[in-house]
Design a protein around this motif. Structure first.
Motif, PDB file in Angstrom:
ATOM      1  N   LEU A  65     -75.486 -33.231 -14.432  1.00  0.00           N
ATOM      2  CA  LEU A  65     -76.677 -32.452 -14.759  1.00  0.00           C
ATOM      3  C   LEU A  65     -76.844 -31.249 -13.844  1.00  0.00           C
ATOM      4  N   HIS A  66     -76.626 -31.444 -12.552  1.00  0.00           N
ATOM      5  CA  HIS A  66     -77.044 -30.432 -11.578  1.00  0.00           C
ATOM      6  C   HIS A  66     -75.899 -29.756 -10.824  1.00  0.00           C
ATOM      7  N   ASP A  67     -74.752 -30.399 -10.704  1.00  0.00           N
ATOM      8  CA  ASP A  67     -73.636 -29.790  -9.970  1.00  0.00           C
ATOM      9  C   ASP A  67     -72.833 -28.881 -10.893  1.00  0.00           C
ATOM     10  N   ASP A  68     -72.189 -27.891 -10.287  1.00  0.00           N
ATOM     11  CA  ASP A  68     -71.320 -27.034 -11.105  1.00  0.00           C
ATOM     12  C   ASP A  68     -69.853 -27.169 -10.733  1.00  0.00           C
ATOM     13  N   THR A  69     -69.560 -28.028  -9.754  1.00  0.00           N
ATOM     14  CA  THR A  69     -68.173 -28.301  -9.411  1.00  0.00           C
ATOM     15  C   THR A  69     -67.964 -29.803  -9.345  1.00  0.00           C
ATOM     16  N   LEU A  70     -66.721 -30.202  -9.517  1.00  0.00           N
ATOM     17  CA  LEU A  70     -66.346 -31.615  -9.508  1.00  0.00           C
ATOM     18  C   LEU A  70     -65.690 -31.934  -8.167  1.00  0.00           C
ATOM     19  N   PRO A  71     -65.989 -33.084  -7.567  1.00  0.00           N
ATOM     20  CA  PRO A  71     -65.277 -33.444  -6.336  1.00  0.00           C
ATOM     21  C   PRO A  71     -63.776 -33.529  -6.588  1.00  0.00           C
ATOM     22  N   ASP A  72     -63.013 -33.242  -5.560  1.00  0.00           N
ATOM     23  CA  ASP A  72     -61.558 -33.392  -5.654  1.00  0.00           C
ATOM     24  C   ASP A  72     -61.253 -34.867  -5.873  1.00  0.00           C
ATOM     25  N   CYS A  73     -60.571 -35.210  -6.944  1.00  0.00           N
ATOM     26  CA  CYS A  73     -60.407 -36.623  -7.302  1.00  0.00           C
ATOM     27  C   CYS A  73     -59.184 -36.825  -8.175  1.00  0.00           C
ATOM     28  N   GLN A  74     -58.746 -38.074  -8.234  1.00  0.00           N
ATOM     29  CA  GLN A  74     -57.703 -38.490  -9.170  1.00  0.00           C
ATOM     30  C   GLN A  74     -58.272 -39.386 -10.271  1.00  0.00           C
ATOM     31  N   MET A  75     -59.508 -39.891 -10.058  1.00  0.00           N
ATOM     32  CA  MET A  75     -60.187 -40.763 -11.009  1.00  0.00           C
ATOM     33  C   MET A  75     -61.603 -40.226 -11.219  1.00  0.00           C
ATOM     34  N   LEU A  76     -62.118 -40.412 -12.438  1.00  0.00           N
ATOM     35  CA  LEU A  76     -63.478 -39.972 -12.745  1.00  0.00           C
ATOM     36  C   LEU A  76     -64.113 -41.008 -13.660  1.00  0.00           C
ATOM     37  N   TRP A  77     -65.376 -41.345 -13.381  1.00  0.00           N
ATOM     38  CA  TRP A  77     -66.075 -42.358 -14.184  1.00  0.00           C
ATOM     39  C   TRP A  77     -67.424 -41.808 -14.602  1.00  0.00           C
ATOM     40  N   LEU A  78     -67.628 -41.790 -15.910  1.00  0.00           N
ATOM     41  CA  LEU A  78     -68.912 -41.412 -16.509  1.00  0.00           C
ATOM     42  C   LEU A  78     -69.511 -42.665 -17.135  1.00  0.00           C
ATOM     43  N   GLY A  79     -70.506 -43.238 -16.476  1.00  0.00           N
ATOM     44  CA  GLY A  79     -71.100 -44.480 -16.949  1.00  0.00           C
ATOM     45  C   GLY A  79     -72.120 -44.264 -18.048  1.00  0.00           C
ATOM     46  N   GLY A  80     -72.775 -45.356 -18.425  1.00  0.00           N
ATOM     47  CA  GLY A  80     -73.829 -45.270 -19.425  1.00  0.00           C
ATOM     48  C   GLY A  80     -75.087 -44.660 -18.841  1.00  0.00           C
ATOM     49  N   GLY A  81     -76.068 -44.451 -19.700  1.00  0.00           N
ATOM     50  CA  GLY A  81     -77.333 -43.864 -19.260  1.00  0.00           C
ATOM     51  C   GLY A  81     -78.062 -43.256 -20.440  1.00  0.00           C
ATOM     52  N   TYR A  82     -78.626 -42.069 -20.210  1.00  0.00           N
ATOM     53  CA  TYR A  82     -79.439 -41.426 -21.245  1.00  0.00           C
ATOM     54  C   TYR A  82     -79.044 -39.963 -21.429  1.00  0.00           C
ATOM     55  N   PRO A  83     -77.796 -39.689 -21.811  1.00  0.00           N
ATOM     56  CA  PRO A  83     -77.434 -38.282 -22.028  1.00  0.00           C
ATOM     57  C   PRO A  83     -78.243 -37.648 -23.148  1.00  0.00           C
ATOM     58  N   GLU A  84     -78.712 -38.456 -24.104  1.00  0.00           N
ATOM     59  CA  GLU A  84     -79.489 -37.901 -25.211  1.00  0.00           C
ATOM     60  C   GLU A  84     -80.811 -37.293 -24.746  1.00  0.00           C
ATOM     61  N   LEU A  85     -81.355 -37.793 -23.628  1.00  0.00           N
ATOM     62  CA  LEU A  85     -82.605 -37.239 -23.107  1.00  0.00           C
ATOM     63  C   LEU A  85     -82.378 -35.967 -22.303  1.00  0.00           C
ATOM     64  N   HIS A  86     -81.122 -35.699 -21.973  1.00  0.00           N
ATOM     65  CA  HIS A  86     -80.787 -34.552 -21.125  1.00  0.00           C
ATOM     66  C   HIS A  86     -79.701 -33.700 -21.780  1.00  0.00           C
ATOM     67  N   ALA A  87     -79.627 -33.761 -23.112  1.00  0.00           N
ATOM     68  CA  ALA A  87     -78.529 -33.091 -23.821  1.00  0.00           C
ATOM     69  C   ALA A  87     -78.531 -31.593 -23.562  1.00  0.00           C
ATOM     70  N   ARG A  88     -79.703 -30.994 -23.560  1.00  0.00           N
ATOM     71  CA  ARG A  88     -79.758 -29.543 -23.342  1.00  0.00           C
ATOM     72  C   ARG A  88     -79.228 -29.175 -21.956  1.00  0.00           C
ATOM     73  N   GLU A  89     -79.697 -29.877 -20.915  1.00  0.00           N
ATOM     74  CA  GLU A  89     -79.255 -29.565 -19.555  1.00  0.00           C
ATOM     75  C   GLU A  89     -77.758 -29.803 -19.398  1.00  0.00           C
ATOM     76  N   LEU A  90     -77.255 -30.906 -19.981  1.00  0.00           N
ATOM     77  CA  LEU A  90     -75.818 -31.182 -19.900  1.00  0.00           C
ATOM     78  C   LEU A  90     -75.017 -30.097 -20.606  1.00  0.00           C
ATOM     79  N   SER A  91     -75.501 -29.678 -21.761  1.00  0.00           N
ATOM     80  CA  SER A  91     -74.796 -28.661 -22.537  1.00  0.00           C
ATOM     81  C   SER A  91     -74.822 -27.304 -21.832  1.00  0.00           C
ATOM     82  N   GLU A  92     -75.971 -26.983 -21.244  1.00  0.00           N
ATOM     83  CA  GLU A  92     -76.116 -25.669 -20.617  1.00  0.00           C
ATOM     84  C   GLU A  92     -75.432 -25.590 -19.258  1.00  0.00           C
TER      85      GLU A  92
END
Length: 459
Positions: free
Chosen positions: A285-312
């Motif tokens: 939602l708030h960061d514009d860069t990704l940590p340096d990583c070899q693995m990434l995990w996007l868990g469950g939650g409420y993306p539908e309530l924050h769709a605009r912010e995630l998209s923008e």
């Protein structure tokens, strides 16, 4: 009270009886006594455990009998119980409600018997008198092998009403009534489509829980409750060693953690850390860069309530696409799947561009699309399972995903031995795997070796 530990399951006659609120009040009361508490939740729920954590400051652990083999569940319980004075296990649904009609499978009662922990039965006291004894008697005798140590009556209007209910139960059931929960304003938990509103989204003053706890100290005999529920740790139950302690050494996992993505089992994160994985949290939602990583995990939650912010947040979407192109091993559950899709249509009908890694479109509905436990058999190599391997998990979502690529999982739901439904799910694109399935990795920790291997296969 003696110096021994205590453990109890707070169970109820049905869902909606106030288990979570009363659990939180008792946790607060025990903490104010200076006791070390360890909260647990029967079943797969993320939201109740988040509230446990918010009130107690201690990570609550899920004890899920469908996903976890008995030795594993027992070991996890013991491991966390040993660090506490009191283990408080919140039950799921009604005491005997399980998976299907068998009360011995995935029910609160079955869990209590498996762990050798007594039950405190929460019974509603509204608009009833002597008939409450018939309710308690039914639960008492339905399974004589289950230990119900005492009864607490919820939603009682007055002391005189409580005394009437107490006398009826103790006269006809010979069970101790440990007290009652009065009507108390300010502690009702807010709800939305997935159940309770996540604790991190609310700003309930801790003072209200302190006041509720003080009220329970006046109306519930907590000393007697603890003495009735004294419990030694289970016999030696070492966790089966199925994952090398350095299996993930040298790998860094970027973990999405904000109001849109926060459904994670603490034991899953602990398992990764014990395998040597370094976990770094970030916010889609708030960061514009990704940590340096070899693995990434996007868990469950409420993306539908924050769709605009995630998209923008275009820089983050592009950073995740670049990570995917580099071969970062990306795993997404439920809300994470919705974010990795091409678009997401929210409840207002607005369609928002998403990360566009898993070709397909998510759309929010007005009712549950799928709910409950299921098994998924891998048809091809995935991030967590080789062909033919089976994952046990649960789905709980109002959205539906219309894919534009082939599924990699054969899923089915059974009840009482009969297959109720079959469907295709889970999508693997490159080193990225996403599905609606929520998983507890401790069911078969070696599944993580697939993820680690994929992470190490990066150019």
């Amino acid at each position: 009270m003696s110096n021994r530990r205590s453990a109890f399951v707070l169970a109820a006659t049905a869902s909606g009886c106030g288990k979570t609120t009363v659990t939180l009040g008792l946790l607060s009361a025990l903490l104010q006594r200076g006791l070390r508490v360890q909260p647990f939740k029967a079943g797969p729920d993320y939201l109740d455990t988040a509230w446990h954590h918010a009130v107690s400051g201690v990570a609550s652990r899920n004890l899920d009998s469908f996903m976890l083999p008995q030795p594993v569940l027992n070991s996890l319980f013991n491991q966390h119980f040993l660090a506490a004075d009191v283990a408080v296990i919140e039950g799921v649904m009604g005491l005997y409600d399980g998976y299907g009609t068998d009360p011995g499978y995935c029910s609160t009662a079955a869990l209590a018997k498996q762990l050798g922990v007594p039950v405190i039965l929460l019974v509603g006291g509204k608009a009833v008198s002597t008939s409450i004894a018939a309710t308690v008697m039914g639960f008492q005798h339905f399974d004589p092998a289950l230990t119900i140590a005492g009864v607490v009556i919820n939603r009682v209007n007055s002391e005189s009403h409580f005394q009437l209910l107490k006398q009826a139960i103790e006269r006809y059931c010979a069970l101790p009534v440990l007290g009652y929960v009065p009507l108390f304003s300010g502690v009702a938990l807010p709800e939305r489509h997935l159940g309770l509103v996540a604790a991190r989204e609310t700003h309930k003053d801790a003072q209200c829980w302190h006041e509720f706890a003080a009220s329970l100290e006046q109306t519930v005999d907590i000393n007697r409750l603890l003495s009735l529920c004294e419990k030694d740790p289970l016999p030696d139950t070492p966790l089966p060693q199925m994952l090398a302690h350095d299996a993930g050494a040298g790998l860094t996992l970027a973990l999405a953690d904000d109001d849109a993505f926060h459904f994670y089992y603490p034991d899953n994160l602990l398992l990764l850390e014990r395998a040597g994985v370094r976990i770094v949290r970030f916010s889609p939602l708030h960061d514009d860069t990704l940590p340096d990583c070899q693995m990434l995990w996007l868990g469950g939650g409420y993306p539908e309530l924050h769709a605009r912010e995630l998209s923008e947040n275009r820089p983050m979407r592009e950073a995740i696409r670049q990570a995917h192109r580099r071969g970062v091993a990306i795993y997404a559950e439920c809300g994470g799947l919705m974010y990795l899709g091409t678009t997401l249509r929210d409840t207002a009908g607005q369609r928002w561009p998403m990360a566009d890694i898993i070709p397909g479109h998510s759309e929010m509905g007005q009712r549950l699309t799928r709910f409950g436990y299921c098994e998924a058999r891998a048809k091809s190599q995935t991030l967590l399972a080789a062909p033919g391997e089976t994952l046990r998990g649960h789905e709980f979502h109002y959205s539906d995903f219309t894919p534009q690529c082939d599924a990699v999982l054969d899923c089915h739901k059974t009840r009482d031995g009969d297959v109720l439904k079959r469907w295709q799910g889970g999508w693997q694109v490159g080193n990225t795997f996403a599905s609606y399935l929520h998983l507890h990795f401790a069911q078969r920790p070696e599944m993580l070796n697939h993820w680690f291997a994929a992470a190490r296969s990066m150019p």
